[in-house]
Design an enzyme around this catalytic site. Structure first.
Site, PDB file in Angstrom:
ATOM      1  CE  LYS A 101      -1.467  10.189 -22.257  1.00 17.24           C
ATOM      2  NZ  LYS A 101      -2.308  11.242 -21.681  1.00 17.24           N
ATOM      3  CG  ASN A 102       0.481  14.075 -22.844  1.00 20.69           C
ATOM      4  OD1 ASN A 102      -0.496  13.330 -22.774  1.00 20.69           O
ATOM      5  ND2 ASN A 102       1.314  14.255 -21.828  1.00 20.69           N
TER       6      ASN A 102
ATOM      7  CB  CYS B 118      -9.231  12.753  -8.950  1.00 23.94           C
ATOM      8  SG  CYS B 118     -10.009  11.314  -8.257  1.00 23.94           S
TER       9      CYS B 118
ATOM     10  NE  ARG C 207      -4.336  15.718 -13.796  1.00 26.17           N
ATOM     11  CZ  ARG C 207      -3.959  14.937 -14.804  1.00 26.17           C
ATOM     12  NH1 ARG C 207      -4.303  13.679 -14.816  1.00 26.17           N
ATOM     13  NH2 ARG C 207      -3.243  15.423 -15.791  1.00 26.17           N
TER      14      ARG C 207
ATOM     15  CG  ASP D 131       3.401  12.724 -17.916  1.00 25.23           C
ATOM     16  OD1 ASP D 131       2.818  12.838 -16.819  1.00 25.23           O
ATOM     17  OD2 ASP D 131       2.913  13.133 -18.988  1.00 25.23           O
TER      18      ASP D 131
ATOM     19  NE  ARG E  77      -5.959   7.459 -19.653  1.00 30.63           N
ATOM     20  CZ  ARG E  77      -5.303   8.313 -18.872  1.00 30.63           C
ATOM     21  NH1 ARG E  77      -4.952   7.979 -17.664  1.00 30.63           N
ATOM     22  NH2 ARG E  77      -5.019   9.522 -19.298  1.00 30.63           N
TER      23      ARG E  77
HETATM   24  C1  UD1 Z   1      -0.567  17.552 -18.969  1.00 30.24           C
HETATM   25  C2  UD1 Z   1      -0.319  16.177 -19.521  1.00 30.24           C
HETATM   26  C3  UD1 Z   1       0.079  15.241 -18.402  1.00 30.24           C
HETATM   27  C4  UD1 Z   1       1.262  15.795 -17.646  1.00 30.24           C
HETATM   28  C5  UD1 Z   1       1.005  17.224 -17.216  1.00 30.24           C
HETATM   29  C6  UD1 Z   1       2.208  17.915 -16.599  1.00 30.24           C
HETATM   30  C7  UD1 Z   1      -1.772  16.013 -21.430  1.00 30.24           C
HETATM   31  C8  UD1 Z   1      -2.978  15.358 -22.051  1.00 30.24           C
HETATM   32  N1  UD1 Z   1      -1.514  15.683 -20.156  1.00 30.24           N
HETATM   33  O1  UD1 Z   1      -1.646  17.453 -18.037  1.00 30.24           O
HETATM   34  O2  UD1 Z   1       0.424  13.988 -18.977  1.00 30.24           O
HETATM   35  O3  UD1 Z   1       1.495  15.009 -16.496  1.00 30.24           O
HETATM   36  O4  UD1 Z   1       0.602  18.015 -18.347  1.00 30.24           O
HETATM   37  O5  UD1 Z   1       3.292  17.882 -17.481  1.00 30.24           O
HETATM   38  O6  UD1 Z   1      -1.060  16.762 -22.068  1.00 30.24           O
HETATM   39  N2  UD1 Z   1      -3.397  23.195 -12.362  1.00 30.24           N
HETATM   40  C9  UD1 Z   1      -4.197  24.041 -11.627  1.00 30.24           C
HETATM   41  N3  UD1 Z   1      -5.262  24.639 -12.252  1.00 30.24           N
HETATM   42  C10 UD1 Z   1      -5.553  24.420 -13.574  1.00 30.24           C
HETATM   43  C11 UD1 Z   1      -4.726  23.549 -14.314  1.00 30.24           C
HETATM   44  C12 UD1 Z   1      -3.643  22.950 -13.687  1.00 30.24           C
HETATM   45  O7  UD1 Z   1      -3.959  24.265 -10.438  1.00 30.24           O
HETATM   46  O8  UD1 Z   1      -6.537  24.988 -14.075  1.00 30.24           O
HETATM   47  C13 UD1 Z   1      -2.244  22.524 -11.709  1.00 30.24           C
HETATM   48  C14 UD1 Z   1      -2.429  21.002 -11.675  1.00 30.24           C
HETATM   49  O9  UD1 Z   1      -3.190  20.605 -10.568  1.00 30.24           O
HETATM   50  C15 UD1 Z   1      -0.997  20.522 -11.595  1.00 30.24           C
HETATM   51  C16 UD1 Z   1      -0.224  21.568 -12.412  1.00 30.24           C
HETATM   52  O10 UD1 Z   1      -1.103  22.696 -12.518  1.00 30.24           O
HETATM   53  O11 UD1 Z   1      -0.548  20.576 -10.268  1.00 30.24           O
HETATM   54  C17 UD1 Z   1       0.169  21.111 -13.816  1.00 30.24           C
HETATM   55  O12 UD1 Z   1      -0.975  20.672 -14.505  1.00 30.24           O
HETATM   56  P1  UD1 Z   1      -1.124  20.832 -16.086  1.00 30.24           P
HETATM   57  O13 UD1 Z   1       0.164  21.338 -16.664  1.00 30.24           O
HETATM   58  O14 UD1 Z   1      -2.365  21.582 -16.356  1.00 30.24           O
HETATM   59  O15 UD1 Z   1      -1.323  19.326 -16.534  1.00 30.24           O
HETATM   60  P2  UD1 Z   1      -2.387  18.753 -17.523  1.00 30.24           P
HETATM   61  O16 UD1 Z   1      -2.585  19.684 -18.662  1.00 30.24           O
HETATM   62  O17 UD1 Z   1      -3.559  18.286 -16.739  1.00 30.24           O
END
Ligand code: UD1
Length: 418
Positions: free
Chosen positions: A22-23, A116, A121, A305, A397
């Site tokens: 998925k990711n 959220c 996020r 995850d 999902r």
């Molecule tokens: C992706 C994965 C999700 C997984 C996560 C962490 C997909 C579609 N989803 O989510 O399944 O749980 O990686 O491995 O690939 N953060 C900020 N600011 C930002 C972006 C992120 O502070 O602009 C923080 C988030 O709140 C969180 C951390 O960074 O605490 C990691 O998030 P991130 O790696 O961005 O996860 P996703 O890309 O949302």
């Protein structure tokens, strides 16, 4: 509402080919926009999040649909760069379309993405990276308006290795003039898969999978065929299911190196695990012990995850296992549901302590989020009696056919749709 019913206590035996990731497929579907032509995706899982991405592509004017087992996208006819609120709310990763649309059209308009469920996020890192490439961003009535008449490659350092921000920056950089070097990039294997796809259609990206990614923008692109990598989190879910229920299962099509921290935890808990090229086998007698302390971390650390499903595997273990969730603030929503089944879990802030109990009991529970829902499947397989899981749209999902997969391994499980 549809639900899944499990009669627990059956051992799991057999072999299973794991679905595509998925990711990986979600950012790849956004990336198809970079080439005004045809992409064929193989091994693409049929998930509700994939259908949501298809709806976004179609809204933008692209053609997207299944041809047998292949998902075929043609972004040639793309005619707009705005995504309406109801499509943005369907899934968090809709925000990855931002970098791709900007690269293709030089403008984009969308609202903040939904979701959220795991705590706040933010997307500040995504937006900061796009700004550094020359995009102008402003917010108006909850909508994000982005313009980038000309984006220029440059060095960008992410303040933390966000998966989504890394992907968005890479996609935008493909449309920027010259070279972009991204430091402190996320190293998740799905980003390497995105790079493989981008290179297959003519973009120049290297370094994905390491913390420095280089993109040479504005290459000429061509039609591409790509096979999506296997889903390491679905694999972790099924390994956890066998660990909990007992039995012996071989997962095929997986890369065991992507699962080293998950298999290390399950091995510490007493499972026998062997990995080879494209396969992992796990044997468990169902009587596990503590796995010590499990701390989630960006890849190659233990995946956030997989936290919920491994926790579910350890509910009947001897001793206590400590989980420390370092990625998301609110990722223990499944705990209350697991407690309904007799689990002994205490939570304080980001730490959860699981003290093994001799028996779990089937109960009526609800999926609280995608991976929390998967944890209920794992616990239900190990519980005595009948577990009925509601709100399974969360599970759908990310899992294409969890009922079919687990039934093929001998589980007594059924899907009741209404
Ligand atoms: C992706 C994965 C999700 C997984 C996560 C962490 C997909 C579609 N989803 O989510 O399944 O749980 O990686 O491995 O690939 N953060 C900020 N600011 C930002 C972006 C992120 O502070 O602009 C923080 C988030 O709140 C969180 C951390 O960074 O605490 C990691 O998030 P991130 O790696 O961005 O996860 P996703 O890309 O949302």
């Amino acid at each position: 509402m549809s639900h899944i019913t499990i009669q627990g206590g059956r051992r799991l035996e057999g072999a299973l080919t794991v679905q595509g990731a998925k990711n990986s497929v979600l950012p790849i579907l956004a990336a198809t926009i970079l080439h005004p032509g045809r992409t064929v995706l193989r091994g693409c899982p049929r998930l509700s999040d994939v259908e949501a991405s298809i709806r976004i592509l179609r809204h933008l004017g692209c053609l997207a649909g299944w041809e047998g087992e292949e998902l075929v996208v043609d972004t040639g006819p793309m005619s707009r760069g705005d995504i309406p609120d109801h499509l943005m709310r369907e899934m968090r990763s809709s925000v990855i379309f931002l970098g791709a649309i900007l690269a293709r059209l030089g403008w984009a308009e969308m609202s903040y993405p939904g979701g959220c469920e795991l705590g706040p996020r933010p997307i500040d890192l995504h937006l900061a990276a796009l700004r550094q490439l020359g995009a102008e961003l402003k917010e108006e009535g909850g909508r994000l308006l982005c313009g980038a008449r000309r984006m220029t490659g440059r060095e960008i350092a992410l303040s933390l290795p966000s998966v989504g921000a890394t992907e968005n920056a890479i996609l935008a950089a493909c449309g920027a003039e010259g070279e972009t070097i991204l430091f402190n990039a996320a190293r998740e294997p799905e980003i390497a898969d995105l790079q493989d796809f981008l290179c297959a259609m003519g973009c120049k990206v290297r370094g994905a999978g390491s913390s420095t990614v280089c993109v040479m923008g504005r290459q000429s692109t061509h039609d591409a065929v790509h096979t999506v990598m296997p889903d390491r989190i679905a694999a972790a879910t099924y390994l956890s299911a066998v660990a909990a229920a007992g039995g012996q299962v071989e997962l095929l099509g997986v890369d065991y190196r992507h699962l080293s921290t998950v298999t290390a935890a399950l091995h510490a808990a007493g499972c026998q695990i062997t990995g080879g090229e494209g396969r992992i086998s796990l044997r468990s007698d169902g009587a596990l012990r503590s796995a010590g302390t499990v701390r989630t971390a960006p890849y190659p650390g233990f995946p956030t995850d997989a936290q919920a499903v491994v926790m579910a595997a350890l509910l009947r273990s001897q001793g206590a296992t400590v989980f420390v969730e370092n990625i998301f603030e609110n990722r223990y929503r499944h705990v209350d549901e697991l407690r309904r089944m007799g689990a002994d879990i205490s939570v304080a802030d980001r730490v959860a302590v699981v003290t093994g109990v001799p028996r779990l009991f089937g109960a009526d529970v609800r999926a609280t989020d995608l991976r929390g829902g998967a944890a209920l499947l794992v616990a239900g397989l190990a519980a005595k009696g009948t577990t009925r899981i509601g709100d399974i749209y969360h599970i759908q999902r990310g899992y294409a056919d969890p009922v079919g997969d687990l039934r093929a391994l001998g589980a007594e499980i059924s899907l009741e749709e209404d």
